[in-house]
Write a protein that holds these residues in place. Structure first.
Motif, PDB file in Angstrom:
ATOM      1  N   GLY A 169       6.913  -0.310   4.651  1.00 34.28           N
ATOM      2  CA  GLY A 169       5.688  -0.980   4.229  1.00 34.28           C
ATOM      3  C   GLY A 169       4.707  -1.167   5.371  1.00 34.28           C
ATOM      4  O   GLY A 169       4.944  -0.774   6.516  1.00 34.28           O
ATOM      5  N   LYS A 170       3.594  -1.770   5.058  1.00 40.23           N
ATOM      6  CA  LYS A 170       2.564  -2.043   6.059  1.00 40.23           C
ATOM      7  C   LYS A 170       3.056  -3.099   7.045  1.00 40.23           C
ATOM      8  O   LYS A 170       3.720  -4.051   6.659  1.00 40.23           O
ATOM      9  CB  LYS A 170       1.283  -2.519   5.370  1.00 40.23           C
ATOM     10  CG  LYS A 170       0.600  -1.453   4.548  1.00 40.23           C
ATOM     11  CD  LYS A 170      -0.671  -1.956   3.895  1.00 40.23           C
ATOM     12  CE  LYS A 170      -0.386  -2.964   2.791  1.00 40.23           C
ATOM     13  NZ  LYS A 170      -1.599  -3.317   2.027  1.00 40.23           N
ATOM     14  N   PHE A 211       3.835  -1.455   0.025  1.00 42.30           N
ATOM     15  CA  PHE A 211       4.285  -0.098   0.310  1.00 42.30           C
ATOM     16  C   PHE A 211       3.217   0.950   0.010  1.00 42.30           C
ATOM     17  O   PHE A 211       3.456   2.145   0.214  1.00 42.30           O
ATOM     18  CB  PHE A 211       5.546   0.216  -0.499  1.00 42.30           C
ATOM     19  CG  PHE A 211       6.743  -0.576  -0.048  1.00 42.30           C
ATOM     20  CD1 PHE A 211       7.481  -0.173   1.043  1.00 42.30           C
ATOM     21  CD2 PHE A 211       7.100  -1.738  -0.704  1.00 42.30           C
ATOM     22  CE1 PHE A 211       8.575  -0.899   1.462  1.00 42.30           C
ATOM     23  CE2 PHE A 211       8.198  -2.475  -0.295  1.00 42.30           C
ATOM     24  CZ  PHE A 211       8.942  -2.055   0.794  1.00 42.30           C
ATOM     25  N   VAL A 212       2.076   0.533  -0.498  1.00 39.35           N
ATOM     26  CA  VAL A 212       0.950   1.434  -0.705  1.00 39.35           C
ATOM     27  C   VAL A 212      -0.200   0.941   0.155  1.00 39.35           C
ATOM     28  O   VAL A 212      -0.392  -0.263   0.329  1.00 39.35           O
ATOM     29  CB  VAL A 212       0.538   1.502  -2.192  1.00 39.35           C
ATOM     30  CG1 VAL A 212       1.648   2.122  -3.013  1.00 39.35           C
ATOM     31  CG2 VAL A 212       0.201   0.120  -2.737  1.00 39.35           C
ATOM     32  N   PHE A 213      -0.966   1.868   0.703  1.00 39.18           N
ATOM     33  CA  PHE A 213      -1.984   1.504   1.676  1.00 39.18           C
ATOM     34  C   PHE A 213      -3.361   1.287   1.060  1.00 39.18           C
ATOM     35  O   PHE A 213      -4.207   0.652   1.656  1.00 39.18           O
ATOM     36  CB  PHE A 213      -2.057   2.579   2.770  1.00 39.18           C
ATOM     37  CG  PHE A 213      -0.845   2.596   3.650  1.00 39.18           C
ATOM     38  CD1 PHE A 213      -0.754   1.781   4.757  1.00 39.18           C
ATOM     39  CD2 PHE A 213       0.227   3.418   3.348  1.00 39.18           C
ATOM     40  CE1 PHE A 213       0.366   1.783   5.561  1.00 39.18           C
ATOM     41  CE2 PHE A 213       1.357   3.439   4.145  1.00 39.18           C
ATOM     42  CZ  PHE A 213       1.425   2.607   5.260  1.00 39.18           C
ATOM     43  N   ASP A 214      -3.599   1.824  -0.115  1.00 46.29           N
ATOM     44  CA  ASP A 214      -4.855   1.568  -0.794  1.00 46.29           C
ATOM     45  C   ASP A 214      -4.653   1.869  -2.274  1.00 46.29           C
ATOM     46  O   ASP A 214      -3.592   2.336  -2.705  1.00 46.29           O
ATOM     47  CB  ASP A 214      -6.000   2.411  -0.202  1.00 46.29           C
ATOM     48  CG  ASP A 214      -5.657   3.895  -0.144  1.00 46.29           C
ATOM     49  OD1 ASP A 214      -5.313   4.466  -1.205  1.00 46.29           O
ATOM     50  OD2 ASP A 214      -5.717   4.475   0.943  1.00 46.29           O
ATOM     51  N   GLU A 219       1.332   6.353  -4.748  1.00 40.04           N
ATOM     52  CA  GLU A 219       2.614   6.986  -5.020  1.00 40.04           C
ATOM     53  C   GLU A 219       3.701   6.403  -4.122  1.00 40.04           C
ATOM     54  O   GLU A 219       3.439   5.973  -2.999  1.00 40.04           O
ATOM     55  CB  GLU A 219       2.527   8.501  -4.805  1.00 40.04           C
ATOM     56  CG  GLU A 219       1.686   9.241  -5.831  1.00 40.04           C
ATOM     57  CD  GLU A 219       0.219   9.232  -5.482  1.00 40.04           C
ATOM     58  OE1 GLU A 219      -0.121   8.662  -4.424  1.00 40.04           O
ATOM     59  OE2 GLU A 219      -0.602   9.778  -6.238  1.00 40.04           O
ATOM     60  N   TRP A 220       4.923   6.430  -4.619  1.00 39.86           N
ATOM     61  CA  TRP A 220       6.067   5.990  -3.838  1.00 39.86           C
ATOM     62  C   TRP A 220       6.564   7.187  -3.033  1.00 39.86           C
ATOM     63  O   TRP A 220       7.352   8.001  -3.520  1.00 39.86           O
ATOM     64  CB  TRP A 220       7.170   5.449  -4.746  1.00 39.86           C
ATOM     65  CG  TRP A 220       6.855   4.112  -5.327  1.00 39.86           C
ATOM     66  CD1 TRP A 220       5.635   3.544  -5.464  1.00 39.86           C
ATOM     67  CD2 TRP A 220       7.791   3.176  -5.857  1.00 39.86           C
ATOM     68  NE1 TRP A 220       5.722   2.315  -6.047  1.00 39.86           N
ATOM     69  CE2 TRP A 220       7.053   2.059  -6.304  1.00 39.86           C
ATOM     70  CE3 TRP A 220       9.179   3.175  -6.017  1.00 39.86           C
ATOM     71  CZ2 TRP A 220       7.651   0.949  -6.879  1.00 39.86           C
ATOM     72  CZ3 TRP A 220       9.776   2.065  -6.587  1.00 39.86           C
ATOM     73  CH2 TRP A 220       9.020   0.961  -7.013  1.00 39.86           C
TER      74      TRP A 220
END
Length: 657
Positions: A397-398, A428-431, A436-437
């Motif tokens: 994750g971030k 876990f997604v940036f934008d 998508e995983w």
């Protein structure tokens, strides 16, 4: 008009013209704003204070100016050559000024030229193809007033333990764990945190020149210069120089210091060498190995209480692994509580990262992240899929930066709050567009072989981007006996994984397909060109992935494949250039960046090959293949007799009862 009168008038006109030219030049020659200020320098061992005013360099007045082209585009200042004239006597000087940073200048002042008039074209720099003086010929000026604050990131960034050696008073290398350089960046800080760093010297009992001292230095900038250059501008070695200022020292000689290093040095164990001057001068630094102070820096981890683990990782993750990133490959060691990444940037440099488990829930693990040599302490979350074969898939994750003031209040509540932020599914997604995983892959190193998802005997056609990616025939190792030329009627390609080699794929780009009178395969040299060991396979995003290992592969031992079935007897395969498959790679790709080879397999099993066809798309990689082991073979008549005896015994037993 007489000839003498004409000559007199001509001389008067020339004198007036020269006077007007010098007056105009005198009025126009001013020093640029980035050169003006109060400076300190050491000239011949003596302390000198120099004032650069609007048109004066100390006691010398500017008469003419030439601006050299900027050696580096985008810099504030430029190099100059000035023609100066003394105000007390009829003495002319040529001055070459090298702009290094906003706070540092270097100059060379020419000898006195006693003439009635002078021209800047007579200066030495214009007689030598406009080559400016070398490092050994210049005097360094340090700005004393109106100092410009410069970020230290170009000088030092991070946390280092260092050894220091003084070249006077007996010498000796002081290697103490308390010798620390701390140059931490605080993005967006309104204070001068990013423009200063702290250097702590510790005493070593066996070194008489060691001392206890904590110094706070201010960064004055860095620059690149070539040392040892010949007069014609050839040769020499390029070094990076830096200037620093002691913020509390009163003695001007020891207040300013010069440092030198080689950014391209190849030190073992990722060490960095610097040499530092004792006084405010740079000419006594000969190399990164020779100088009044010799420093050897080693990156260390920042101190934090959150490196102590508070949870455990899955037991089947323990071991050595590797992962192929977008740019670099990392070697990984995992134990019950920590994950260690060693990422090799080039042959000599590498980056070390430690992760410590703090909290866990399900497949998510909150980890403390520290990079050796960096100041930042981050919290990041790992989402780890259960291990299958020699493969572990995970997502990161971030990162969330550690704030010491909030953690000191209540560490337990801080970790709980951080887990909710760092391990939320949105972390876990940036934008919003990239949701998508996307999983990364850990590969066990060395791998444990697994049955290959593609089995059988196939012929193949290959499409490749470059000839280096193509499978070519070759002799593997030392031949057991001399090779002779044998006539072959049918040369074919062969891709096979048979019952006796379920964990391996054998590839032969030129195979002599021949059989004896009974139809059984024969061959003089049936040694395959490449032997691939299957490491693991799975399905992700409706695409089947396979990782293979070939210790003889010159490009990458581990390769990632995308495969799919084209028919009952055919398979498409696309090979990546390393152990990482691009996200958009498909089974037909070979020209996509990151790929290079496509295989089109067609089933070609013969009667006695013993290579039954098998295909596993990897939708359930945790299942084991069903294998029927024939422990003992026999003739066809024995089962018939045995069946007859059993039948008679059964009938007699029924009649008896």
């Amino acid at each position: 008009m007489a000839l003498a009168e004409k000559c007199l008038i001509l001389l008067i006109c020339i004198y007036v013209s020269l006077s007007l030219t010098i007056t105009a030049t005198d009025a126009q020659c001013v020093f640029p704003g980035y050169l003006k200020g109060q400076y300190f320098a050491m000239v011949g061992g003596e302390s000198v204070n120099l004032l650069v005013d609007n048109d004066k360099w100390g006691e010398l007045r500017c008469m003419s100016n030439y601006t050299h082209p900027k050696p580096v585009a985008g810099t504030t200042g430029s190099n100059h050559t000035f023609l100066l004239k003394s105000q007390t006597d009829n003495c002319w000087h040529c001055l070459d000024v090298l702009w290094r940073t906003e706070n540092v200048l270097q100059y060379k002042l020419g000898n006195c030229l006693r003439t009635a008039t002078a021209n800047i074209n007579d200066c030495e720099v214009f007689q030598n193809y406009k080559l400016l003086p070398t490092v050994n010929e210049v005097i360094t000026l340090f700005r004393m007033t109106d100092t410009v604050y410069i970020n230290c990131i170009s000088t030092f960034e991070g946390v280092y333990q260092f050894t220091y050696e003084v070249n006077y008073g007996g010498g000796g290398i002081c290697d103490s764990p308390n010798n620390i350089i701390q140059a931490c960046q605080d993005p967006g800080s309104s204070y001068i945190d990013n423009q200063v760093f702290r250097m702590t010297y510790a005493v070593c009992r066996d070194v008489s020149t060691s001392f206890n001292k904590v110094v706070r230095y201010k960064c004055l900038g860095t620059w690149y210069a070539i040392k040892g250059q010949s007069t014609d501008g050839n040769g020499g070695t390029g070094y990076t120089y830096a200037a620093i200022e002691d913020t509390v020292e009163n003695d001007q000689r020891e207040k300013f210091k010069c440092l030198m290093t080689n950014r391209n040095q190849k030190e073992a164990f990722n060490k960095i060498r610097w040499s530092m001057s004792r006084f405010a001068q740079c000419t006594n630094l000969d190399s990164a190995f020779v100088g009044p102070f010799k420093l050897v820096l080693t990156r260390v981890t920042p101190a934090t209480q959150f490196l102590t683990p508070q949870c455990s990782l899955p037991r089947n993750l323990t071991g050595t692994w590797l992962t192929q990133g977008v740019q670099y490959m990392s070697n990984i060691r995992i134990n019950d509580t920590h994950i260690y990444f060693n990422t090799r940037i080039n042959e000599y440099e590498y980056q070390e990262t430690y992760y410590s488990c703090q909290q866990s829930q399900g497949t998510r693990y909150l980890m403390t992240k520290v990079v050796v040599g960096k100041c930042e302490i981050d919290f990041t979350c790992f989402d780890i899929v259960s291990r299958h074969h020699s493969i572990v898939r995970y997502r990161v994750g971030k990162p969330y930066q550690f704030q010491s003031n909030t953690a000191e209040l209540n560490p337990n509540q801080f970790l709980t709050k951080t887990f909710r932020e760092a391990c939320s599914w949105t972390a876990f997604v940036f934008d919003r567009d990239n949701y998508e995983w996307n999983y990364e892959t850990l590969i066990l190193d060395p791998p444990s072989p697994v049955p290959c998802p593609i089995a059988g005997r196939y012929s193949f056609n290959q499409l490749f981007m470059s000839v280096q990616e193509k499978y070519r025939t070759r002799v593997r190792g030392v031949t057991e006996k001399p090779r002779v030329q044998i006539y072959c009627r049918n040369w074919v390609t062969e891709f096979k994984s048979c019952s006796n080699t379920m964990t391996r794929i054998q590839i032969d780009s030129e195979y002599c397909e021949s059989v004896d009178y009974r139809g059984r395969p024969i061959g003089e040299y049936d040694e395959p060109d490449n032997i691939l060991t299957c490491v693991g396979f799975w399905m992700e995003d409706m695409k089947s992935y396979l990782v293979t290992w070939d210790e003889e592969d010159a490009i990458s031992s581990y390769r990632c494949w995308v495969y799919e079935r084209k028919s009952w007897t055919g398979v498409y395969m696309s090979r990546a250039q390393n152990a990482r498959c691009p996200r958009v790679q498909k089974a037909l790709d070979y020209q996509l960046p990151g790929t290079g080879l496509h295989l089109d397999l067609s089933e070609s099993e013969r009667l006695f090959d013993d290579c039954p066809q098998r295909f596993d798309p990897g939708n359930n990689p945790y299942s084991k293949p069903i294998t029927l082991w024939v422990l003992s073979g026999t003739s066809t008549i024995v089962p018939t007799l045995a069946l007859l005896i059993v039948s008679i015994a059964t009938v007699l037993n029924a009649a008896w009862l």
